[in-house]
Scaffold this motif. Structure first.
Motif, PDB file in Angstrom:
ATOM      1  N   MET A   1      12.857 -51.114   2.138  1.00 47.51           N
ATOM      2  CA  MET A   1      12.122 -51.437   3.351  1.00 47.51           C
ATOM      3  C   MET A   1      11.695 -52.905   3.392  1.00 47.51           C
ATOM      4  O   MET A   1      11.721 -53.539   4.418  1.00 47.51           O
ATOM      5  N   ARG A   2      11.354 -53.434   2.238  1.00 48.60           N
ATOM      6  CA  ARG A   2      10.856 -54.804   2.210  1.00 48.60           C
ATOM      7  C   ARG A   2      11.912 -55.827   2.626  1.00 48.60           C
ATOM      8  O   ARG A   2      11.616 -56.743   3.382  1.00 48.60           O
ATOM      9  N   PRO A   3      13.199 -55.723   2.145  1.00 50.88           N
ATOM     10  CA  PRO A   3      14.207 -56.673   2.617  1.00 50.88           C
ATOM     11  C   PRO A   3      14.391 -56.612   4.126  1.00 50.88           C
ATOM     12  O   PRO A   3      14.581 -57.636   4.788  1.00 50.88           O
ATOM     13  N   ASP A   4      14.343 -55.382   4.695  1.00 49.59           N
ATOM     14  CA  ASP A   4      14.490 -55.265   6.138  1.00 49.59           C
ATOM     15  C   ASP A   4      13.332 -55.942   6.863  1.00 49.59           C
ATOM     16  O   ASP A   4      13.512 -56.631   7.870  1.00 49.59           O
ATOM     17  N   MET A   5      12.121 -55.773   6.317  1.00 51.66           N
ATOM     18  CA  MET A   5      10.949 -56.402   6.931  1.00 51.66           C
ATOM     19  C   MET A   5      11.045 -57.911   6.852  1.00 51.66           C
ATOM     20  O   MET A   5      10.735 -58.616   7.810  1.00 51.66           O
ATOM     21  N   ASN A   6      11.500 -58.430   5.712  1.00 54.56           N
ATOM     22  CA  ASN A   6      11.659 -59.868   5.587  1.00 54.56           C
ATOM     23  C   ASN A   6      12.699 -60.390   6.568  1.00 54.56           C
ATOM     24  O   ASN A   6      12.539 -61.456   7.167  1.00 54.56           O
ATOM     25  N   TYR A   7      13.786 -59.619   6.729  1.00 53.49           N
ATOM     26  CA  TYR A   7      14.836 -60.023   7.670  1.00 53.49           C
ATOM     27  C   TYR A   7      14.290 -60.040   9.099  1.00 53.49           C
ATOM     28  O   TYR A   7      14.552 -60.968   9.858  1.00 53.49           O
ATOM     29  N   ARG A   8      13.534 -58.988   9.438  1.00 58.27           N
ATOM     30  CA  ARG A   8      12.960 -58.932  10.781  1.00 58.27           C
ATOM     31  C   ARG A   8      11.966 -60.064  11.023  1.00 58.27           C
ATOM     32  O   ARG A   8      11.926 -60.651  12.107  1.00 58.27           O
ATOM     33  N   GLU A   9      11.161 -60.354  10.012  1.00 56.42           N
ATOM     34  CA  GLU A   9      10.197 -61.449  10.157  1.00 56.42           C
ATOM     35  C   GLU A   9      10.900 -62.792  10.327  1.00 56.42           C
ATOM     36  O   GLU A   9      10.489 -63.624  11.144  1.00 56.42           O
ATOM     37  N   MET A  11      13.965 -63.232  11.565  1.00 61.21           N
ATOM     38  CA  MET A  11      14.580 -63.249  12.890  1.00 61.21           C
ATOM     39  C   MET A  11      13.541 -63.498  13.975  1.00 61.21           C
ATOM     40  O   MET A  11      13.801 -64.229  14.947  1.00 61.21           O
ATOM     41  N   LYS A  12      12.353 -62.922  13.816  1.00 59.73           N
ATOM     42  CA  LYS A  12      11.268 -63.153  14.779  1.00 59.73           C
ATOM     43  C   LYS A  12      10.834 -64.612  14.765  1.00 59.73           C
ATOM     44  O   LYS A  12      10.602 -65.214  15.817  1.00 59.73           O
ATOM     45  N   MET A  13      10.756 -65.201  13.571  1.00 59.53           N
ATOM     46  CA  MET A  13      10.367 -66.602  13.458  1.00 59.53           C
ATOM     47  C   MET A  13      11.411 -67.500  14.107  1.00 59.53           C
ATOM     48  O   MET A  13      11.086 -68.427  14.851  1.00 59.53           O
ATOM     49  N   TYR A  14      12.727 -67.217  13.835  1.00 64.60           N
ATOM     50  CA  TYR A  14      13.800 -68.016  14.429  1.00 64.60           C
ATOM     51  C   TYR A  14      13.808 -67.891  15.951  1.00 64.60           C
ATOM     52  O   TYR A  14      14.013 -68.874  16.673  1.00 64.60           O
ATOM     53  N   ARG A  15      13.569 -66.676  16.435  1.00 63.04           N
ATOM     54  CA  ARG A  15      13.526 -66.468  17.878  1.00 63.04           C
ATOM     55  C   ARG A  15      12.374 -67.247  18.510  1.00 63.04           C
ATOM     56  O   ARG A  15      12.549 -67.883  19.570  1.00 63.04           O
ATOM     57  N   ASN A  16      11.224 -67.222  17.867  1.00 63.12           N
ATOM     58  CA  ASN A  16      10.086 -67.974  18.395  1.00 63.12           C
ATOM     59  C   ASN A  16      10.358 -69.476  18.383  1.00 63.12           C
ATOM     60  O   ASN A  16       9.973 -70.190  19.317  1.00 63.12           O
ATOM     61  N   LEU A  17      11.009 -69.961  17.341  1.00 63.92           N
ATOM     62  CA  LEU A  17      11.351 -71.384  17.277  1.00 63.92           C
ATOM     63  C   LEU A  17      12.327 -71.771  18.380  1.00 63.92           C
ATOM     64  O   LEU A  17      12.199 -72.837  18.991  1.00 63.92           O
TER      65      LEU A  17
END
Length: 392
Positions: A1-9, A11-17
């Motif tokens: 679960m943790r790798p998926d959460m890191n990936y999602r975080e 992707m969210k950061m890149y999208r916000n940028l």
């Protein structure tokens, strides 16, 4: 679960940028349109901004009067009415005194100065030549420069040219047409009336407005943002209240002392000098000194030695007032180091002129306090983390 959460975080950061970059790009491409929209919004809200600022200044007097009525048995609503009406009376008394006492006195002094310009120029030339008799350097300056030509100037023509420049293109064509004058007057009158009414309503309903604002902030933000926002707002209120009250008190005391000192020493235009020094003292550090030089220039037209006495007197009064009176009456109302005061004055003067010099000092004080608090908190967190690491 943790790798998926890191990936999602990530992707969210890149999208916000990416979104932030697109917004910046769009803003730079349409900066003129955005600026026009901002100015339009400001023009719509100008009466309310002015009214809010007026209410904020009057609220200082309202709070003082309510504190005096704190121990009476009057109802809260009656106290508020007395405080608001009392603050308005004080404000109007100050305005009336300024219009019917200060301005006529200053106008008479300036008119007298203008009438004495030719004789003052002649007296100055004679005084300079007398001083230059025992000083070869001054004598050389007198001979090589056009000091003697000061007596030959046509001062009436100079004043007429200055008036023509002010009333034409030199003053920005303010009085170019009668239509512009009427529209400007009507717009100013409407803005003043709306601002005044808004300020009075704000004073009578300030508790309700504060409670409503807190409710909105509590509903639409989390606990962390709410606390930080309330801290910033409370700091802003305290800083501006102390700065406005302290600066006005200090200017009134300094101007009064200069006027009284000038009258005691029988210096010409003592009242004019006191008003100029008191008003210019609103700008810290440099304001009173600049006002002193301007006043001394007027006095020098009558008697150069009196101008020197006036400068010495203002310096002495500033030292006494700054070391004995100011700390007890005003105190550290801003809490901004002298170096940052100079920076605030420079930035404010470049952006908004004299108003910017005055306003940017409490603004920079707020930024300085917030930044200092954040730096200290981060340093404490790092020190606590290091102690925990060492203990482990």
């Amino acid at each position: 679960m943790r790798p998926d959460m890191n990936y999602r975080e990530k992707m969210k950061m890149y999208r916000n940028l990416i979104v932030f970059g697109l917004i910046i790009y769009f803003g730079l491409q349409n900066i003129s349109l955005i600026w026009a929209i901002i100015m339009r919004i400001l023009s719509v809200f100008t009466p309310f901004l002015i009214g809010g600022a007026f209410a904020f200044v009057l609220n200082i007097l309202v709070n003082k009067i309510e504190d005096l009525l704190k121990f009476t048995s009057l109802r809260a609503s009656i106290k508020r009415w007395i405080a608001v009406i009392g603050s308005l009376l004080i404000f109007f008394v100050v305005i009336i005194c300024f219009l019917f006492v200060v301005i006529p006195h200053i106008s008479a002094s300036i008119e007298n100065i203008i009438m004495q310009l030719p004789s003052a120029a002649n007296d100055f030339v004679n005084w300079f030549n007398k001083m230059a008799q025992d000083n070869p350097k001054l004598q050389a300056i007198a001979e090589s420069s056009s000091i003697a030509g000061l007596t030959d100037l046509n001062y009436d023509e100079m004043l007429a040219s200055l008036s023509s420049w002010l009333l034409s293109g030199g003053a920005g064509n303010i009085f170019a047409t009668t239509v512009n004058l009427i529209s400007t007057t009507v717009s100013l009158a409407v803005t003043s009336i709306v601002s005044f009414v808004f300020a009075i309503l704000t004073l009578f309903n300030k508790e309700r407005l504060i409670i409503g604002g807190k409710k909105l902030l509590r509903v639409y933000t989390n606990e962390r943002i709410y606390k930080k926002t309330m801290y910033v707002l409370d700091l802003t209120k305290t800083t501006f209240t102390n700065y406005i009250g302290g600066s006005c008190t200090e200017c009134l005391i300094l101007g009064s002392l200069v006027t009284i000192g000038g009258i005691i020493l029988k210096i010409q235009y003592a009242f004019l000098g006191g008003v100029i020094v008191g008003v210019t003292a609103l700008v810290p550090m440099f304001g009173a000194f600049f006002g002193c030089l301007v006043s001394a220039l007027f006095i020098a037209m009558v008697d150069p030695m009196q101008a020197i006495y006036f400068i010495i007197m203002v310096i002495v009064i500033q030292q006494v007032e700054g070391n004995l009176i100011y700390p007890h009456v005003v105190g550290n109302s801003v809490g901004l180091p002298a170096l940052y005061v100079i920076v605030a004055i420079s930035i404010g003067g470049s952006l908004m002129g004299i108003i910017g010099m005055i306003v940017f000092i409490p603004i920079c004080s707020i930024i300085y306090t917030l930044l200092k608090r954040d730096v200290n908190e981060r340093l404490n967190q790092e020190m606590n983390a290091e102690k925990k690491t060492d203990a482990a």
